[in-house]
Design an enzyme around this catalytic site. Structure first.
Site, PDB file in Angstrom:
ATOM      1  N   TYR A 173       0.883  -1.169   0.000  1.00  0.00           N
ATOM      2  CA  TYR A 173       0.000   0.000   0.000  1.00  0.00           C
ATOM      3  C   TYR A 173       0.921   1.220   0.000  1.00  0.00           C
ATOM      4  O   TYR A 173       1.155   1.847   1.030  1.00  0.00           O
ATOM      5  CB  TYR A 173      -0.925  -0.026   1.223  1.00  0.00           C
ATOM      6  CG  TYR A 173      -1.893  -1.184   1.186  1.00  0.00           C
ATOM      7  CD1 TYR A 173      -3.148  -1.051   0.580  1.00  0.00           C
ATOM      8  CD2 TYR A 173      -1.538  -2.421   1.704  1.00  0.00           C
ATOM      9  CE1 TYR A 173      -4.028  -2.131   0.518  1.00  0.00           C
ATOM     10  CE2 TYR A 173      -2.409  -3.506   1.642  1.00  0.00           C
ATOM     11  CZ  TYR A 173      -3.647  -3.358   1.046  1.00  0.00           C
ATOM     12  OH  TYR A 173      -4.510  -4.425   0.973  1.00  0.00           O
ATOM     13  N   ARG A 174       1.473   1.498  -1.177  1.00  0.00           N
ATOM     14  CA  ARG A 174       2.503   2.533  -1.277  1.00  0.00           C
ATOM     15  C   ARG A 174       2.246   3.531  -2.405  1.00  0.00           C
ATOM     16  O   ARG A 174       3.019   4.468  -2.593  1.00  0.00           O
ATOM     17  CB  ARG A 174       3.874   1.872  -1.471  1.00  0.00           C
ATOM     18  CG  ARG A 174       4.019   1.125  -2.785  1.00  0.00           C
ATOM     19  CD  ARG A 174       5.130   0.088  -2.797  1.00  0.00           C
ATOM     20  NE  ARG A 174       6.454   0.617  -2.523  1.00  0.00           N
ATOM     21  CZ  ARG A 174       7.550  -0.153  -2.499  1.00  0.00           C
ATOM     22  NH1 ARG A 174       7.456  -1.463  -2.744  1.00  0.00           N
ATOM     23  NH2 ARG A 174       8.728   0.373  -2.244  1.00  0.00           N
ATOM     24  N   ASN A 184      16.495  -6.194  -7.825  1.00  0.00           N
ATOM     25  CA  ASN A 184      15.358  -6.302  -6.895  1.00  0.00           C
ATOM     26  C   ASN A 184      14.023  -6.172  -7.622  1.00  0.00           C
ATOM     27  O   ASN A 184      13.207  -5.300  -7.302  1.00  0.00           O
ATOM     28  CB  ASN A 184      15.470  -5.234  -5.809  1.00  0.00           C
ATOM     29  CG  ASN A 184      15.774  -5.819  -4.445  1.00  0.00           C
ATOM     30  OD1 ASN A 184      15.104  -6.733  -3.987  1.00  0.00           O
ATOM     31  ND2 ASN A 184      16.801  -5.299  -3.805  1.00  0.00           N
ATOM     32  N   GLU A 200      21.378 -22.748  -3.920  1.00  0.00           N
ATOM     33  CA  GLU A 200      22.491 -23.452  -4.562  1.00  0.00           C
ATOM     34  C   GLU A 200      23.821 -22.745  -4.310  1.00  0.00           C
ATOM     35  O   GLU A 200      24.839 -23.376  -4.050  1.00  0.00           O
ATOM     36  CB  GLU A 200      22.245 -23.567  -6.070  1.00  0.00           C
ATOM     37  CG  GLU A 200      20.940 -24.256  -6.442  1.00  0.00           C
ATOM     38  CD  GLU A 200      20.834 -25.643  -5.854  1.00  0.00           C
ATOM     39  OE1 GLU A 200      21.865 -26.358  -5.828  1.00  0.00           O
ATOM     40  OE2 GLU A 200      19.725 -26.017  -5.410  1.00  0.00           O
ATOM     41  N   GLY A 246      18.272 -11.217   0.018  1.00  0.00           N
ATOM     42  CA  GLY A 246      19.086 -10.572  -1.020  1.00  0.00           C
ATOM     43  C   GLY A 246      19.734  -9.288  -0.535  1.00  0.00           C
ATOM     44  O   GLY A 246      20.877  -8.985  -0.887  1.00  0.00           O
ATOM     45  N   ASP A 247      19.007  -8.533   0.300  1.00  0.00           N
ATOM     46  CA  ASP A 247      19.570  -7.305   0.866  1.00  0.00           C
ATOM     47  C   ASP A 247      20.700  -7.645   1.835  1.00  0.00           C
ATOM     48  O   ASP A 247      21.712  -6.949   1.898  1.00  0.00           O
ATOM     49  CB  ASP A 247      18.483  -6.513   1.597  1.00  0.00           C
ATOM     50  CG  ASP A 247      17.272  -6.251   0.714  1.00  0.00           C
ATOM     51  OD1 ASP A 247      17.445  -6.037  -0.495  1.00  0.00           O
ATOM     52  OD2 ASP A 247      16.144  -6.278   1.242  1.00  0.00           O
ATOM     53  N   ASP A 276      12.519  -8.486   7.989  1.00  0.00           N
ATOM     54  CA  ASP A 276      13.470  -8.121   6.937  1.00  0.00           C
ATOM     55  C   ASP A 276      14.873  -7.855   7.477  1.00  0.00           C
ATOM     56  O   ASP A 276      15.860  -8.127   6.804  1.00  0.00           O
ATOM     57  CB  ASP A 276      12.985  -6.863   6.205  1.00  0.00           C
ATOM     58  CG  ASP A 276      11.804  -7.145   5.288  1.00  0.00           C
ATOM     59  OD1 ASP A 276      11.144  -8.189   5.483  1.00  0.00           O
ATOM     60  OD2 ASP A 276      11.532  -6.334   4.383  1.00  0.00           O
TER      61      ASP A 276
END
Length: 317
Positions: A104-105, A165, A229, A257-258, A294
């Site tokens: 909701y951005r 990303n 992997e 990933g971050d 996160d």
């Protein structure tokens, strides 16, 4: 300043129960955003990080600023928008392999970022400029802000780190996403895509071919993340593969990933060989998946060493 990054951070609501979001009744409040996750990750590892953004003049915006300050991230170039709200998002946990995110951005304060919000002298203090493919998808003015930040970084001889990303929900079309991401990739020195993101941009190819596509665009270093992997790395002079670390149970894959990016760039800042920097990135990414949230699983440096070379003791006493 070691690294400056820019992008949107939101308040995250996570249901206390698993299953469809419609059945959730209680939620915990957390903070999340790819660029600030990255900045926090580096800050916990002992580096100086700065975050450029906008938040609303509301309680969520104040919570974000307080949280980032508490994590040691410089927020002196975060502006408050009096007319737009701070964005929020929700996670839906069906199981550890099926996590969905609802944003909701639209019209948020951060989506109002523009080139005028980018301070040349602030970016010039850093060694690296970190950007993602999320920010230019938020609005035309955000795209222009990213382009201005890259222009400044290039003029000041900073290394530009680009983590695609990919967030398909934010783009009007696949063609637009491909166009903008390839445009930014052509200006980046270090590129950190997942294999699926590289395939999204260049089609079905092997890792070597995908890396060559990025190198041909002008990148110096290409890191291809292959999830559980491991990770491939490429420059014009070397290439290799580093296996991932085994994780007994993935609790929350969002933010891995971050975490990888923070661990990897910290390795470069420490002047580690490329392979060892990738290994550190793999370790941080794996550690993030073992904790809900996160940023909650982002480690300090001594924790990484313990994770890579564990002692027999499972409990610190």
């Amino acid at each position: 300043m070691d690294v400056v990054t820019l992008g949107e951070t939101m308040v995250l609501f996570t249901p206390e129960s698993s299953g469809l979001l419609r059945y959730a009744n209680t939620f915990s409040k957390k903070i999340g955003g790819a660029e600030s996750n990255f900045a926090i990750g580096l800050s916990r590892l002992g580096y100086q990080t700065g975050w450029i953004s906008k938040v609303g003049n509301d309680e969520f915006g104040k919570a974000i600023l307080s949280f980032l300050k508490g994590e040691g991230v410089d927020v002196s170039h975060v502006h408050t928008d009096e007319s737009a709200p701070t964005g929020i998002y929700f996670k839906e946990f069906r199981n550890s392999a099926n996590v969905r995110v609802q944003y909701y951005r639209s019209g948020s304060a951060a989506s109002k970022m523009a080139p005028s919000d980018i301070d040349e002298n602030y970016i010039a203090k850093a060694k690296y400029l970190h950007i993602t493919g999320i920010t230019p998808a938020l609005s035309t003015s955000c795209y222009q802000a990213i382009k201005e930040a890259i222009r400044i970084a290039k003029s000041k001889e900073l290394q530009v780190v680009f983590d695609p990303n990919l967030r398909e929900k934010l783009w009007p079309s696949k063609e637009k996403a491909q166009q903008v991401m390839l445009e930014i990739a052509a200006e980046a020195d270090i590129i950190l895509p997942g294999l699926s993101e590289a395939t999204y941009l260049f089609g079905e190819k092997g890792p070597d071919q995908l890396a060559k596509c990025f190198l041909d665009l002008g990148a110096e270093t290409v890191i291809l993340k292959a999830g559980k992997e491991g990770t491939y790395y490429y420059t014009s002079e070397q290439s290799g593969f580093v296996e991932s670390f085994s994780v007994e149970q993935v609790v929350d894959p969002v933010g891995a990933g971050d975490g990888f990016a923070a661990g990897f760039i910290s390795g470069l800042l420490d002047e580690l060989p490329l392979m060892k920097a990738v290994k550190r990135g793999n370790a941080v990414g794996a550690m993030v998946t073992m904790v809900n949230g996160d940023v909650e699983g982002l480690p300090e440096k001594d924790e990484i060493e313990h994770f890579i070379q564990p002692n027999k003791e499972d409990v610190s006493r």
